[in-house]
Design a protein around this motif. Structure first.
Motif, PDB file in Angstrom:
ATOM      1  N   GLU A  64       0.833  -1.200   0.000  1.00 53.27           N
ATOM      2  CA  GLU A  64       0.000   0.000   0.000  1.00 53.27           C
ATOM      3  C   GLU A  64       0.872   1.256   0.000  1.00 53.27           C
ATOM      4  O   GLU A  64       0.554   2.249  -0.672  1.00 53.27           O
ATOM      5  N   ARG A  67       2.077   1.778  -3.466  1.00 52.16           N
ATOM      6  CA  ARG A  67       0.984   2.285  -4.304  1.00 52.16           C
ATOM      7  C   ARG A  67       0.792   3.787  -4.094  1.00 52.16           C
ATOM      8  O   ARG A  67       0.624   4.550  -5.062  1.00 52.16           O
ATOM      9  N   ALA A  96       1.765  -2.503  -7.909  1.00 51.45           N
ATOM     10  CA  ALA A  96       1.547  -1.213  -7.253  1.00 51.45           C
ATOM     11  C   ALA A  96       2.498  -0.137  -7.762  1.00 51.45           C
ATOM     12  O   ALA A  96       2.325   1.034  -7.450  1.00 51.45           O
TER      13      ALA A  96
END
Length: 222
Positions: A64, A67, A96
């Motif tokens: 994450e 990303r 990502a």
């Protein structure tokens, strides 16, 4: 000087990376993060050239964080470091926007070379690992309905398409030169033009693009 941010939840791991990088004249550690949220925040503040990103961290994980860093459009590039080899997390990290990955037990010179490559816009996924990665991707991919050819693919010349297929099969520039009977300098130019036309930042994104478009299959002879 290449500026580096180290993101890992293990203090001893961060210390080891810092000691290595501080002993290398061309790299400078500008910060450390113990989780993904801190990594994102420090990238915004420090604008490092490269983030060494662990995957499994508390709170926001490395995927994450990657990303968010890449989505922000920053020039910072992410190099994933993992102890788990080619698993679904690594693939997700590349999806990502990471520029590649290395195992944490890579030799010091491999890590430095990887940082250097990523900082200059290249990928650090070795050809042999690319083949494994694409095998895993093909196994996991679901069939998709036929669709019109992507405009980026249509923009490629026949030679550039051949180069893209070779890259997707995990060939190095040297191997592509031998396969297509070209010089390495010519291959490098074709790779550069191919990446620009398909709007890929590096070879990793080119490989994923090729498989998404059904242009290559690791189990099919070329």
């Amino acid at each position: 000087m290449i500026t580096v941010l180290i993101a890992d939840d293990q203090p001893l791991q961060r210390f080891g990376f810092r000691m290595l990088l501080e002993g290398t004249p061309e790299t400078e550690v500008v910060g450390e993060a113990g989780n993904g949220a801190d990594a994102v925040r420090l990238v915004e503040q420090l604008r490092p050239d490269v983030v060494l990103m662990d995957i499994r961290m508390p709170g926001m994980d490395g995927i994450e964080a990657t990303r968010r860093i890449t989505a922000a459009g920053a020039r910072t590039r992410v190099l994933i470091l993992t102890t788990f080899g080619l698993d679904e997390y690594v693939y997700s990290g590349l999806r990502a926007g990471a520029s590649g990955f290395l195992l944490k037990d890579a030799r010091p010179e491999e890590l430095i070379a990887g940082i250097r490559a990523v900082a200059t816009g290249d990928s650090v996924v070795a050809p042999s690992l690319t083949r494994q990665l694409m095998d895993a991707y093909t196994d996991a991919a679901r069939p998709v309905p036929a669709r019109a050819e992507d405009r980026r693919l249509a923009a490629l010349s026949d030679r550039e398409r051949e180069v893209l297929i070779a890259v997707a099969q995990g060939m190095s520039n040297t191997e592509i030169a031998e396969h297509l009977t070209l010089t390495e300098s010519t291959v490098k130019k074709h790779v550069g033009r191919m990446l620009a036309k398909i709007e890929a930042r590096d070879r990793v994104q080119a490989v994923i693009f090729a498989y998404d478009e059904g242009l290559a299959n690791p189990r099919r002879s070329s």
